[in-house]
Design an enzyme around this catalytic site. Sequence first.
Site, PDB file in Angstrom:
ATOM      1  N   GLY A  11       5.982  -0.488   0.323  1.00 20.69           N
ATOM      2  CA  GLY A  11       5.094  -0.411  -0.832  1.00 20.69           C
ATOM      3  C   GLY A  11       3.657  -0.599  -0.419  1.00 20.69           C
ATOM      4  O   GLY A  11       3.264  -0.321   0.712  1.00 20.69           O
ATOM      5  N   CYS A  12       2.867  -1.093  -1.321  1.00 17.59           N
ATOM      6  CA  CYS A  12       1.441  -1.322  -1.115  1.00 17.59           C
ATOM      7  C   CYS A  12       1.209  -2.226   0.091  1.00 17.59           C
ATOM      8  O   CYS A  12       1.777  -3.310   0.178  1.00 17.59           O
ATOM      9  CB  CYS A  12       0.876  -1.976  -2.378  1.00 17.59           C
ATOM     10  SG  CYS A  12      -0.738  -2.720  -2.190  1.00 17.59           S
ATOM     11  N   PHE A  13       0.362  -1.801   1.024  1.00 21.55           N
ATOM     12  CA  PHE A  13       0.154  -2.626   2.218  1.00 21.55           C
ATOM     13  C   PHE A  13      -0.583  -3.923   1.918  1.00 21.55           C
ATOM     14  O   PHE A  13      -0.449  -4.893   2.647  1.00 21.55           O
ATOM     15  CB  PHE A  13      -0.470  -1.876   3.384  1.00 21.55           C
ATOM     16  CG  PHE A  13      -1.716  -1.060   3.137  1.00 21.55           C
ATOM     17  CD1 PHE A  13      -2.705  -1.430   2.256  1.00 21.55           C
ATOM     18  CD2 PHE A  13      -1.892   0.115   3.856  1.00 21.55           C
ATOM     19  CE1 PHE A  13      -3.848  -0.667   2.073  1.00 21.55           C
ATOM     20  CE2 PHE A  13      -3.037   0.891   3.695  1.00 21.55           C
ATOM     21  CZ  PHE A  13      -4.011   0.498   2.799  1.00 21.55           C
ATOM     22  N   TRP A  14      -1.354  -3.979   0.838  1.00 24.26           N
ATOM     23  CA  TRP A  14      -2.001  -5.246   0.467  1.00 24.26           C
ATOM     24  C   TRP A  14      -0.940  -6.317   0.216  1.00 24.26           C
ATOM     25  O   TRP A  14      -1.099  -7.476   0.575  1.00 24.26           O
ATOM     26  CB  TRP A  14      -2.819  -5.107  -0.800  1.00 24.26           C
ATOM     27  CG  TRP A  14      -3.982  -4.187  -0.753  1.00 24.26           C
ATOM     28  CD1 TRP A  14      -4.660  -3.734   0.352  1.00 24.26           C
ATOM     29  CD2 TRP A  14      -4.641  -3.604  -1.879  1.00 24.26           C
ATOM     30  NE1 TRP A  14      -5.681  -2.910  -0.027  1.00 24.26           N
ATOM     31  CE2 TRP A  14      -5.694  -2.813  -1.395  1.00 24.26           C
ATOM     32  CE3 TRP A  14      -4.423  -3.684  -3.246  1.00 24.26           C
ATOM     33  CZ2 TRP A  14      -6.546  -2.094  -2.232  1.00 24.26           C
ATOM     34  CZ3 TRP A  14      -5.265  -2.963  -4.083  1.00 24.26           C
ATOM     35  CH2 TRP A  14      -6.314  -2.188  -3.573  1.00 24.26           C
ATOM     36  N   CYS A  15       0.142  -5.894  -0.423  1.00 22.64           N
ATOM     37  CA  CYS A  15       1.190  -6.836  -0.835  1.00 22.64           C
ATOM     38  C   CYS A  15       2.067  -7.269   0.331  1.00 22.64           C
ATOM     39  O   CYS A  15       2.469  -8.425   0.410  1.00 22.64           O
ATOM     40  CB  CYS A  15       2.036  -6.204  -1.928  1.00 22.64           C
ATOM     41  SG  CYS A  15       1.048  -5.701  -3.363  1.00 22.64           S
TER      42      CYS A  15
END
Length: 180
Positions: A11-15
């Site tokens: 998923g989102c790499f920030w997460c």
Amino acid sequence: MAIEYATLGGGCFWCTEAVFKDVIGVVSVESGYTGGQVENPTYRQVCSGETGHAEAIRIGFDPEQVSYGDILDISFATHDPTQLNRQGNDIGTQYRSVIFPATPEQEQEARAAIQRAQANHEQPVVTTIEPPATWYPAEAYHQDYWDGEGRQNLYCMAVIPPKLQKLRKSFANRTKSLQQ
């Protein structure tokens, strides 16, 4: 200390970056793009879903403190590997659940980790194993996002704390924040 690397998407790499920055033995986490056809892609290009890249993280870790298998188990525990090409509201192949093993040994461990993950899910685990591909670091403003402006981002505030709670509940002995 010999550093090894794990490259994966969930998923989102920030997460995903925020989760692994709290794991004992992890010495670096870099957000980036891999597995696509365009050289030096930008965030905007990857978000279009047309480059074939996954938003991914490259985790540098000390294998004497945390194993590659542990890294994969943590990943499976903190994202939903049963969602095809999405994580929550993030939809598209760029958000796929994927492992990019760097060696035959990592590939063998990735297959074993998928089997372990499947034992914990009723739905089929759809995580793919893809060959190593060129790594492109994401733009500077994506690095260490949670530690910077991420805590003011409503999306991050909705998604990251539950992931960190899963990490701390299931892997309390592996988290930096609980060992301090």
